[in-house]
Design an enzyme around this catalytic site. Structure first.
Site, PDB file in Angstrom:
ATOM      1  N   ASN A 183      44.048  38.259  40.935  1.00 26.65           N
ATOM      2  CA  ASN A 183      43.749  39.593  41.453  1.00 26.65           C
ATOM      3  C   ASN A 183      42.687  39.411  42.541  1.00 26.65           C
ATOM      4  OD1 ASN A 183      42.967  42.191  41.953  1.00 26.65           O
ATOM      5  ND2 ASN A 183      42.581  42.733  39.823  1.00 26.65           N
ATOM      6  N   ARG A 233      48.385  40.660  41.560  1.00 25.28           N
ATOM      7  CA  ARG A 233      48.258  42.120  41.576  1.00 25.28           C
ATOM      8  C   ARG A 233      48.206  42.570  43.037  1.00 25.28           C
ATOM      9  NH1 ARG A 233      43.372  45.840  41.342  1.00 25.28           N
ATOM     10  NH2 ARG A 233      44.342  47.830  40.890  1.00 25.28           N
ATOM     11  N   HIS A 281      47.278  52.681  39.457  1.00 24.92           N
ATOM     12  CA  HIS A 281      47.105  52.313  38.039  1.00 24.92           C
ATOM     13  C   HIS A 281      48.445  52.215  37.303  1.00 24.92           C
ATOM     14  CE1 HIS A 281      43.001  54.538  38.423  1.00 24.92           C
ATOM     15  NE2 HIS A 281      42.807  53.254  38.645  1.00 24.92           N
ATOM     16  N   ARG A 313      34.175  59.401  43.271  1.00 28.15           N
ATOM     17  CA  ARG A 313      35.206  60.130  44.034  1.00 28.15           C
ATOM     18  C   ARG A 313      35.364  61.534  43.473  1.00 28.15           C
ATOM     19  NH1 ARG A 313      39.753  55.748  43.127  1.00 28.15           N
ATOM     20  NH2 ARG A 313      38.210  54.185  42.585  1.00 28.15           N
ATOM     21  N   GLU A 334      46.360  44.859  32.147  1.00 29.70           N
ATOM     22  CA  GLU A 334      47.186  44.730  33.351  1.00 29.70           C
ATOM     23  C   GLU A 334      47.614  43.279  33.573  1.00 29.70           C
ATOM     24  OE1 GLU A 334      43.942  46.951  35.323  1.00 29.70           O
ATOM     25  OE2 GLU A 334      45.531  47.756  36.575  1.00 29.70           O
TER      26      GLU A 334
END
Ligand code: AMP
Length: 399
Positions: free
Chosen positions: A7, A91, A180, A241, A384
């Protein structure tokens, strides 16, 4: 089969080496500050203390070489030869509307990922550096790309087209993509396994609640709507955010303060959310602590977060025309006992009977609804990397 999962960020590289005969992790680590002064590699062989080395790492190719060196090391290594490595999985944040599932990497796939760079200008180039570095260092090793957006490609147009003139979608590919997806796919499938029911028969709302968060409606194992969108701002309140805001608010702030798009983007991505509301921190633990001491803005941030999560659960239950399970995952979803409690307490009208005494877990699989609850409330830690490793095996094992 031993599979290396990578990743890559712009200056970092996370890795895990899996033995896929039993899906165990043999080693994992993190290379930080690639191309910057103060680079370091932290490597952990399963069951041993971490080995940290500070050394200059000018680029991702060098980072990959150091990772392979660690994996072969006599003390902290787990491979006796690189021939033991069967494949690498990567990823990739954005697959646009081109990649609806994981793919074997070839020149055309690299070009496809490059074509999507305008949609993820920070992430995709960084993710690609890992693929390119592996091609340079181990050109014969099969590689697989796993996209964060792919799982959401099953959304119907009514969920992914925005209400702006249609040409922005048809000509500029401006639409909801969602993120996601790898995590969501893992927890939805795992939740179905835990319930002992086929995923095809289940309507689920998954709540991936971390520093970045998204809520997804998973109907019969397919994503039918999700709260992140074209970018990673909409949906619920996040660490920094803002989540859903009236677009007019953005226009008004820009006009009022004479901000350009880059400055406004910084406010929306980095200065908003839990941090922007509380003025304290983006980390939920700090906010819970401050709220417990009576800080009103920290309490407001918590109240907003809980309210947003509930609003999406209700909306997605209505969108799917039913609900069988609500699944919590990622940093807050797995560990945030207080947030889960506040979200789950009032869901009985939806058929979800919360069992607070079961909710004391952090980072463990657990059913947190009462035995006679029609809707299951669940904590499912995400993984993941395991999804990437499994897809890598699936797409390369035939060789
Ligand atoms: P992630 O992005 O998935 O790593 O999640 C990061 C978020 O998880 C941060 O807001 C953390 O504060 C939150 N988190 C981690 N541990 C806990 C905990 N024990 N209680 C509440 N929130 C937590």
């Amino acid at each position: 089969m031993k599979v290396l999962v990578l990743n890559c960020g712009s200056s970092s590289l996370k890795y895990q080496l899996f033995d896929m005969s039993d899906e165990s992790v043999l080693a994992k680590g993190l290379v930080e500050r690639i191309g910057i002064e103060g680079a370091r590699i932290k490597h952990v062989k399963t069951g041993m203390e971490p080995v940290v080395s500070d050394l200059p790492i000018p680029n991702h190719k060098k980072a990959v070489e150091f990772v392979l060196e660690r994996l072969l090391d006599a003390q902290c290594g787990v491979l006796s030869s690189l021939d033991e490595l069967s494949a690498a999985g990567h990823r990739i944040v954005h697959g646009g509307d081109r990649f609806a599932s994981s793919v074997r990497v070839d020149a055309e796939v690299v070009k496809g990922i490059e074509d999507v760079v305008p949609l993820a200008p920070l992430h995709n180039p960084a993710n690609l550096t890992g693929i390119k570095a592996m091609i340079e260092v181990l050109p014969q090793l099969p590689q697989v790309a796993v996209f964060d957006t792919a799982f959401h490609q099953t959304m119907p147009p009514k969920a992914f087209v925005y209400g702006v003139p249609y040409r922005y979608y048809s000509e500029h590919k401006i639409r909801r993509y969602g993120f996601h997806g790898t995590s969501t796919s893992y927890v939805a499938n795992r939740a179905a396994e835990m319930l002992g029911r086929p995923i095809e028969s289940l309507k689920m709302v998954t709540c991936h609640l971390g520093n970045g968060s998204s809520i997804t409606a998973v109907d019969g194992g397919r994503s039918v709507d999700t709260s992140l969108g074209f970018g990673t701002i909409p949906g619920i309140l996040m660490g920094t955010r803002c989540g859903d805001v009236d677009p007019v608010v953005i226009l008004s702030i820009m006009e009022e303060e004479g901000l350009d798009p880059k400055e406004m983007s910084h406010i929306l991505h980095k200065e908003s959310g839990v941090f922007g509301i509380s003025g304290i921190s983006s980390d939920l633990r700090d906010i819970e602590e401050a709220a417990a001491k009576g800080n009103e803005r920290a309490q407001l941030a918590l109240d907003m977060l809980v309210y947003h999560i509930k609003r999406y659960i209700g909306a997605y239950a209505a969108a799917m025309g039913g609900l069988d399970a609500v699944v919590f995952t990622a940093g807050i979803g797995e560990n945030g006992i207080q947030i889960r409690d506040a979200v789950c307490r009032d869901l009985e009208f939806l058929g979800a009977k919360f069992a607070p005494e079961k909710n004391k877990v952090r980072g463990e699989e657990q059913l947190i609804s009462a035995d006679d609850s029609r809707v299951a409330l669940m904590v499912v830690p995400t993984n993941e990397e395991l999804v990437i490793a499994r897809d890598t095996v699936r797409l390369t094992a035939a060789e």
